[in-house]
Write an enzyme that holds these catalytic residues in place. Structure first.
Site, PDB file in Angstrom:
ATOM      1  N   HIS A 105     -10.544  -7.406  13.326  1.00 36.66           N
ATOM      2  CA  HIS A 105      -9.971  -7.684  14.688  1.00 36.66           C
ATOM      3  C   HIS A 105      -9.027  -8.347  14.443  1.00 36.66           C
ATOM      4  O   HIS A 105      -8.279  -9.457  15.002  1.00 36.66           O
ATOM      5  CB  HIS A 105     -11.487  -8.660  15.369  1.00 36.66           C
ATOM      6  CG  HIS A 105     -12.218  -8.485  15.645  1.00 36.66           C
ATOM      7  ND1 HIS A 105     -12.882  -7.426  16.746  1.00 36.66           N
ATOM      8  CD2 HIS A 105     -14.131  -7.528  15.066  1.00 36.66           C
ATOM      9  CE1 HIS A 105     -13.976  -6.007  17.344  1.00 36.66           C
ATOM     10  NE2 HIS A 105     -15.017  -6.836  16.280  1.00 36.66           N
ATOM     11  N   TYR A 302      -3.306   7.301  26.631  1.00 40.03           N
ATOM     12  CA  TYR A 302      -4.069   6.882  27.517  1.00 40.03           C
ATOM     13  C   TYR A 302      -2.876   7.126  28.585  1.00 40.03           C
ATOM     14  O   TYR A 302      -1.834   7.295  28.750  1.00 40.03           O
ATOM     15  CB  TYR A 302      -4.643   5.143  27.259  1.00 40.03           C
ATOM     16  CG  TYR A 302      -4.888   5.048  26.079  1.00 40.03           C
ATOM     17  CD1 TYR A 302      -6.200   6.188  26.243  1.00 40.03           C
ATOM     18  CD2 TYR A 302      -5.260   3.902  25.508  1.00 40.03           C
ATOM     19  CE1 TYR A 302      -7.605   5.790  25.258  1.00 40.03           C
ATOM     20  CE2 TYR A 302      -6.691   3.484  24.650  1.00 40.03           C
ATOM     21  CZ  TYR A 302      -7.061   4.919  24.424  1.00 40.03           C
ATOM     22  OH  TYR A 302      -8.056   4.860  23.429  1.00 40.03           O
ATOM     23  N   GLU A 379      -9.202 -20.389  19.356  1.00 40.37           N
ATOM     24  CA  GLU A 379     -10.259 -20.054  20.221  1.00 40.37           C
ATOM     25  C   GLU A 379     -10.653 -21.747  21.351  1.00 40.37           C
ATOM     26  O   GLU A 379     -11.051 -21.284  22.238  1.00 40.37           O
ATOM     27  CB  GLU A 379     -11.152 -21.120  18.682  1.00 40.37           C
ATOM     28  CG  GLU A 379     -11.354 -19.493  17.980  1.00 40.37           C
ATOM     29  CD  GLU A 379     -12.509 -19.962  16.867  1.00 40.37           C
ATOM     30  OE1 GLU A 379     -13.150 -19.477  16.644  1.00 40.37           O
ATOM     31  OE2 GLU A 379     -12.506 -21.045  16.803  1.00 40.37           O
TER      32      GLU A 379
END
Length: 398
Positions: A105, A302, A379
């Site tokens: 990720h 895209y 985070e």
């Protein structure tokens, strides 16, 4: 003066931080790529378990669409979080590093899913304030697989009368907790192209007896940069990059073919159309000048990600209210990366914003960027994203 609709929202997002982080880390350990993401889909469904939502899963892809209906009828807003990972071997050294070889990720989609799931919980607790519905779009296949387009084709916008849409993308290149948005184009269209130059092979000691495709290919690299500056206005940001050149097998053979592969990035459909027409012409003419031929193959990617002006302004204002003025700023320039949330923004007015998450002690300018196998995200920024998602829905439907 703080809007009472958002009172306690950021604090509630902080209270959910253990849940948000736990989901993010679980996804980070087990990344999945592409449109089929069964473990990620199951994790999303588990995170939403116990909430009164109308849940739909994809037929041809591992998507989740969850609809929260407010206590009063009304329009709907859509909140998007993408789910898929990248083909990279992680080298962050994090204790929750990827356990899947060659998958990571590295673009922060694990954080997007976790923030959106916690936002669903926040809004579920406040559904009595909603006059309408919230559509939570958990989307696989953003990394080149057109997942958003597939979800639209499967009826994403049929589940509720969506009038606005919002997505957050995390970035290590901004200060932690800062939300950045802008009017108009925020990310580029991305098209890939491949050029096959064909000549006639021969002995490298006698190039006059052959038609060497290598000089023709080399000339195309410069010619494409020149046509860009002569056909596209200097006020239209456009990038043509040749990223791969392949030819030959050894040092004494002139090959029959050479190949070029590159990308085109544009911030307007006019520049995109012009360059997609010019690339084949330039390559054909350069090849002809060298006695060769050229075939150009274009893979349209895209479209431009275009924020609605009014929605982008509102995102910035909401960020200032909920996160504080220092944590909500206008993004001065668009990025030349691409996003398939662009497909959604073609259908409904909306906006994408970037959430800074540069790790503590690092300079955003020096931090490993998204798509690096060393990228890390702070985070501590996640509650800001959770509350921004929730504030967007409360503002539109409150």
């Amino acid at each position: 003066m703080t809007d009472t609709r958002f009172a306690g929202l950021l604090e509630a997002a902080h209270a959910l931080q253990p849940r948000t982080v736990a989901l993010r880390r679980a996804l980070h350990r087990h990344p999945e790529q592409g449109l089929a993401v069964p473990a990620t889909q199951a994790a999303v469904l588990s995170a939403l378990d116990g909430l009164d939502l109308r849940v739909h899963t994809g037929s041809a892809l591992g998507s989740v669409v969850a609809v929260l209906d407010g206590d009063e009828p009304g329009p709907a807003v859509l909140l998007r979080g993408d789910m898929d990972a990248l083909p990279l071997r992680e080298e962050t050294g994090l204790p929750f590093s990827s356990t899947v070889p060659g998958s990571m990720h590295a673009c922060g989609h694990d954080t997007h899913v976790a923030m959106l799931a916690s936002a669903a919980r926040l809004l579920h607790e406040r559904r009595s304030r909603l006059r309408g519905s919230v559509v939570f779009m958990f989307q696989p296949g953003e990394e080149g697989h057109h997942g958003a387009r597939h979800m639209l084709e499967e009826g994403l916008l049929d589940v509720a009368p969506v009038e606005r849409a919002f997505a957050i993308h995390i970035t290590s290149k901004e200060s932690s907790g800062v939300l950045r948005c802008r009017r108009g184009p925020i990310m580029a269209a991305a098209d890939a192209f491949r050029v096959v130059v064909t000549g006639r092979g021969g002995h490298a000691s006698a190039p006059a007896d052959a038609l060497d495709p290598v000089p023709a290919a080399a000339a195309m690299v410069g010619a494409l940069q020149t046509v860009l500056t002569r056909r596209i206005s200097v006020f239209e940001p456009t990038v043509v990059t040749i990223a791969r050149i392949t030819a030959g097998t050894t040092n004494n053979i002139i090959p029959e073919t050479a190949e070029l592969e590159g990308t085109l990035r544009t911030l307007s459909e006019s520049a995109r159309s012009t360059m997609l027409a010019e690339i084949p012409k330039v390559c054909a003419h350069v090849a002809e000048a060298h006695g060769c031929t050229a075939e150009v193959f274009v893979d349209r990617g895209y479209p431009v990600t275009v924020n609605d002006d009014a929605v982008a302004d509102r995102v910035t204002a909401l960020g200032a209210q909920v996160l504080g003025p220092r944590n909500s700023t206008v993004m001065p320039n668009a990025l030349m990366g691409a996003e398939d949330f662009s497909y959604v923004l073609r259908e409904v007015p909306g906006a994408m914003a970037f959430l800074g998450a540069c790790p503590p002690g690092q300079d955003p300018a020096e931090a490993p960027p998204n798509h690096s196998n060393r990228v890390q995200f702070d985070e501590a920024a996640l509650p800001n994203g959770v509350s921004a998602y929730a504030a967007f829905a409360l503002d539109a439907l409150g």
